[in-house]
Motif scaffolding. Structure first.
Motif, mmCIF file in Angstrom:
data_model
loop_
_atom_site.group_PDB
_atom_site.id
_atom_site.type_symbol
_atom_site.label_atom_id
_atom_site.label_comp_id
_atom_site.label_asym_id
_atom_site.label_seq_id
_atom_site.Cartn_x
_atom_site.Cartn_y
_atom_site.Cartn_z
ATOM 1 N N PHE A 10 0.843 -1.203 0.000
ATOM 2 C CA PHE A 10 0.000 0.000 0.000
ATOM 3 C C PHE A 10 0.877 1.252 0.000
ATOM 4 O O PHE A 10 0.651 2.186 -0.768
ATOM 5 N N LEU A 11 1.913 1.258 0.845
ATOM 6 C CA LEU A 11 2.818 2.403 0.936
ATOM 7 C C LEU A 11 3.673 2.540 -0.318
ATOM 8 O O LEU A 11 3.923 3.652 -0.796
ATOM 9 N N GLN A 12 4.151 1.421 -0.864
ATOM 10 C CA GLN A 12 4.970 1.452 -2.077
ATOM 11 C C GLN A 12 4.181 2.004 -3.259
ATOM 12 O O GLN A 12 4.705 2.785 -4.044
ATOM 13 N N GLU A 13 2.929 1.609 -3.386
ATOM 14 C CA GLU A 13 2.093 2.109 -4.469
ATOM 15 C C GLU A 13 1.910 3.614 -4.391
ATOM 16 O O GLU A 13 1.833 4.287 -5.411
ATOM 17 N N ARG A 14 1.825 4.133 -3.187
ATOM 18 C CA ARG A 14 1.638 5.569 -3.002
ATOM 19 C C ARG A 14 2.968 6.315 -2.943
ATOM 20 O O ARG A 14 2.992 7.526 -2.833
ATOM 21 N N LYS A 15 4.059 5.546 -2.988
ATOM 22 C CA LYS A 15 5.421 6.097 -2.998
ATOM 23 C C LYS A 15 5.704 7.011 -1.796
ATOM 24 O O LYS A 15 6.439 7.979 -1.902
ATOM 25 N N GLU A 16 5.097 6.666 -0.667
ATOM 26 C CA GLU A 16 5.359 7.426 0.547
ATOM 27 C C GLU A 16 4.946 6.637 1.784
ATOM 28 O O GLU A 16 4.089 5.768 1.713
ATOM 29 N N SER A 17 5.581 6.971 2.883
ATOM 30 C CA SER A 17 5.237 6.374 4.175
ATOM 31 C C SER A 17 4.828 7.477 5.140
ATOM 32 O O SER A 17 5.236 7.495 6.293
ATOM 33 N N SER A 18 4.032 8.413 4.646
ATOM 34 C CA SER A 18 3.615 9.523 5.503
ATOM 35 C C SER A 18 2.617 9.035 6.540
ATOM 36 O O SER A 18 1.953 8.008 6.362
ATOM 37 N N ILE A 22 -0.419 6.101 6.234
ATOM 38 C CA ILE A 22 -0.553 5.014 7.206
ATOM 39 C C ILE A 22 -1.928 5.080 7.869
ATOM 40 O O ILE A 22 -2.607 4.069 8.036
ATOM 41 N N ALA A 23 -2.354 6.300 8.217
ATOM 42 C CA ALA A 23 -3.680 6.483 8.832
ATOM 43 C C ALA A 23 -4.775 6.015 7.883
ATOM 44 O O ALA A 23 -5.732 5.366 8.318
ATOM 45 N N GLN A 24 -4.643 6.319 6.587
ATOM 46 C CA GLN A 24 -5.653 5.897 5.619
ATOM 47 C C GLN A 24 -5.760 4.378 5.567
ATOM 48 O O GLN A 24 -6.848 3.819 5.523
ATOM 49 N N TYR A 25 -4.629 3.703 5.578
ATOM 50 C CA TYR A 25 -4.618 2.245 5.562
ATOM 51 C C TYR A 25 -5.348 1.687 6.792
ATOM 52 O O TYR A 25 -6.171 0.777 6.691
ATOM 53 N N ILE A 26 -5.041 2.257 7.949
ATOM 54 C CA ILE A 26 -5.659 1.785 9.193
ATOM 55 C C ILE A 26 -7.152 2.110 9.205
ATOM 56 O O ILE A 26 -7.965 1.292 9.642
ATOM 57 N N GLU A 27 -7.523 3.290 8.714
ATOM 58 C CA GLU A 27 -8.950 3.632 8.620
ATOM 59 C C GLU A 27 -9.688 2.633 7.730
ATOM 60 O O GLU A 27 -10.813 2.229 8.050
ATOM 61 N N ILE A 137 -9.593 7.523 13.126
ATOM 62 C CA ILE A 137 -8.162 7.772 13.228
ATOM 63 C C ILE A 137 -7.888 9.208 12.785
ATOM 64 O O ILE A 137 -8.423 9.661 11.773
ATOM 65 N N ILE A 138 -7.050 9.901 13.533
ATOM 66 C CA ILE A 138 -6.560 11.231 13.161
ATOM 67 C C ILE A 138 -5.049 11.121 13.011
ATOM 68 O O ILE A 138 -4.383 10.556 13.889
ATOM 69 N N ALA A 139 -4.514 11.655 11.925
ATOM 70 C CA ALA A 139 -3.066 11.678 11.714
ATOM 71 C C ALA A 139 -2.533 13.063 12.074
ATOM 72 O O ALA A 139 -3.071 14.078 11.623
#
Length: 180
Positions: A10-18, A22-27, A137-139
């Motif tokens: 998921f992070l690799q596809e979005r090319k970021e680990s912001s 991460i919050a979007q994935y958990i949501e 979740i709030i980031a």
């Protein structure tokens, strides 16, 4: 847990680990699982509630975040404290049937760099064992406790006016002692 994609992918596809990614994935994980997890574990959760009261919400949250922690680990990330956060410094408010508790965890990279903070909002009931709404979740970019508290106080007057659980509990114990 987001069955179609591991967090790392998921992070690799979005090319970021912001922290926001991460919050979007958990949501997404919470949206997919919060109700079914509650229903599928109802007997275990009701037993925990009958034996330990509101601590059963901790059991529910442990189950909800178990696969999230595995995915964080596989992606080279770490939550400190474990999600959903430190109960002792959390804050809670609302009426008896619709309470909310805000807890948070800082997310660290493989290099131990803080990426930000994930705040978990847990809605719950103090009259029966019930999760009336999906946890949120709030980031935040803030990572130090004082900065997190300031950011959340700016977001919510209720949060700002609520006290940390450990302070609230100490006052409760003192009041009980004074009555006796």
């Amino acid at each position: 847990m987001n069955e179609t994609k591991p967090l790392k992918e998921f992070l690799q596809e979005r090319k970021e680990s912001s922290i926001a990614t991460i919050a979007q994935y958990i949501e997404d994980h919470i949206a997919e699982n919060w109700q079914s997890l509650f229903e599928n574990n109802r007997d275990k959760l009701m037993q925990a509630y009958n034996e330990a009261g509101d601590r059963a919400y901790g059991t529910y949250l442990h189950l909800l975040f178990l696969s999230v922690h595995k995915e964080l680990n596989k992606a080279g990330l770490r939550a400190e404290p474990r999600l959903p956060g430190d109960f002792g410094i959390s804050r809670e408010w609302g009426n008896m049937e619709d309470r909310q508790r805000w807890m948070w965890s800082t997310i660290f990279s493989m290099n131990e760099e803080p990426l930000g903070t994930l705040v978990t909002i847990v809605f719950h009931d103090h009259t029966q064992f019930r999760v009336p709404r999906q946890p949120e979740i709030i980031a935040l970019l803030e990572t130090h406790k004082e900065d997190v508290v300031e950011a959340l106080s700016f977001r919510s007057v209720d949060f700002k006016q609520a006290r940390e659980f450990k302070i609230e509990y100490e006052e409760y114990v003192q009041n009980q002692h004074n009555k006796g």
